[in-house]
Design an enzyme around this catalytic site. Structure first.
Site, PDB file in Angstrom:
ATOM      1  N   HIS A  43       0.860  -1.187   0.000  1.00  0.00           N
ATOM      2  CA  HIS A  43       0.000   0.000   0.000  1.00  0.00           C
ATOM      3  C   HIS A  43       0.896   1.237   0.000  1.00  0.00           C
ATOM      4  O   HIS A  43       1.148   1.835   1.039  1.00  0.00           O
ATOM      5  CB  HIS A  43      -0.903  -0.020   1.240  1.00  0.00           C
ATOM      6  CG  HIS A  43      -1.960   1.042   1.233  1.00  0.00           C
ATOM      7  ND1 HIS A  43      -3.179   0.880   1.857  1.00  0.00           N
ATOM      8  CD2 HIS A  43      -1.994   2.295   0.704  1.00  0.00           C
ATOM      9  CE1 HIS A  43      -3.899   1.980   1.708  1.00  0.00           C
ATOM     10  NE2 HIS A  43      -3.199   2.858   1.009  1.00  0.00           N
ATOM     11  N   GLU A  70      -2.689  -1.696  -3.101  1.00  0.00           N
ATOM     12  CA  GLU A  70      -3.758  -0.889  -2.522  1.00  0.00           C
ATOM     13  C   GLU A  70      -3.399   0.592  -2.593  1.00  0.00           C
ATOM     14  O   GLU A  70      -2.225   0.956  -2.549  1.00  0.00           O
ATOM     15  CB  GLU A  70      -3.963  -1.258  -1.047  1.00  0.00           C
ATOM     16  CG  GLU A  70      -4.325  -2.703  -0.802  1.00  0.00           C
ATOM     17  CD  GLU A  70      -4.515  -3.001   0.673  1.00  0.00           C
ATOM     18  OE1 GLU A  70      -5.165  -4.012   0.987  1.00  0.00           O
ATOM     19  OE2 GLU A  70      -4.012  -2.224   1.512  1.00  0.00           O
ATOM     20  N   HIS A 190      -7.757  -5.580   7.781  1.00  0.00           N
ATOM     21  CA  HIS A 190      -7.503  -4.540   8.781  1.00  0.00           C
ATOM     22  C   HIS A 190      -7.753  -5.094  10.178  1.00  0.00           C
ATOM     23  O   HIS A 190      -8.884  -5.341  10.575  1.00  0.00           O
ATOM     24  CB  HIS A 190      -8.334  -3.275   8.573  1.00  0.00           C
ATOM     25  CG  HIS A 190      -7.680  -2.063   9.167  1.00  0.00           C
ATOM     26  ND1 HIS A 190      -6.872  -1.211   8.435  1.00  0.00           N
ATOM     27  CD2 HIS A 190      -7.656  -1.581  10.421  1.00  0.00           C
ATOM     28  CE1 HIS A 190      -6.412  -0.248   9.207  1.00  0.00           C
ATOM     29  NE2 HIS A 190      -6.864  -0.458  10.442  1.00  0.00           N
TER      30      HIS A 190
END
EC number: 2.6.99.2
Length: 237
Positions: A43, A70, A190
């Site tokens: 990410h 991401e 997450h």
């Protein structure tokens, strides 16, 4: 079996803290795949405080499982993804100064924007996923953008489950059932951990993939990377 994609941002954070190349993110990506992980997630953020844009290019030749990138689809991010053509791009509505991802997309408000971005990626053969909160209207909105998958934002589940509230899974289960009925693939991520991952998987029908970084790396400090990956794979069967 649900696939495990290992987010290696924390390895880059550790590397950057000393300004050198130890630990090496490319070697770590090779290792987690060798240990059994079925994907590698990164990410990159605009300030490159952990994964750098160059890392994304360096990783491309060595990720032979699923490569998931991401990020917020700002022009620089889109240009990189279109050039690299990873297996999957996961759209996350990060603000520039966000410490970590902290909300899913408002798929209704940003429907036109998301639809345009998704069409661009899909026309280039890249699977798309949208980071969403466990709210039915957001799942319905996601389906209208043309995305292939959603990624359920699991921080709320993890927090409440850790307090002993197993009912925190209910909105996730309901959203997963709705997503399945709408033809959307389901990812999640997450704050998932060895403590909660088996319960989460057991209650999410057709869970295709989880992306885990912070907890997995933290757990590996005690148990070792290879053992932790094997533990996740066992719980995801």
């Amino acid at each position: 079996m649900t696939k495990l994609s290992v987010n290696i941002n924390k390895i880059a954070t550790l590397r950057n803290s000393r300004g050198g190349d130890l630990p090496n993110v490319v070697q770590f990506a090779k290792d987690v795949q060798e240990f059994g992980a079925q994907g590698v997630t990164i990410h990159p953020r605009p300030d490159e405080r952990h994964i750098r844009y160059q890392d994304a290019y360096d990783l491309k030749p060595v990720v032979y499982t699923e490569y998931n990138i991401e990020g917020n689809p700002i022009p620089k991010f889109m240009e990189m993804v279109l050039e690299l053509k990873p297996t999957q791009v996961t759209l996350v509505p990060d603000s520039i100064d966000a410490l970590t991802s902290n909300a899913g997309w408002d798929t209704i408000k940003y429907k036109d924007f998301l639809s345009e971005v998704i069409q661009e990626f899909k026309s280039n053969g890249i699977r798309t996923s949208i980071f969403v909160d466990p709210e039915k209207q957001q799942i319905e909105g996601a389906a209208k953008t043309g995305t292939d998958r959603i990624e359920l934002y699991t921080e709320a589940f993890a927090h409440h489950y850790g307090l002993g509230n197993s009912q925190a899974i209910v909105p996730y289960t309901e959203c997963a059932e709705l997503a399945n009925s709408l033809g959307l693939g389901i990812n999640a991520g997450h704050d998932l951990s060895l403590e909660n991952i088996a319960f989460f998987k057991a209650n999410i029908p057709e869970l295709l993939e989880v992306s885990i970084g912070h907890a997995l790396i933290s757990e590996s400090l005690y148990l070792g990377v290879e053992q932790v990956i094997k533990s996740y794979l066992q719980k995801l069967k």
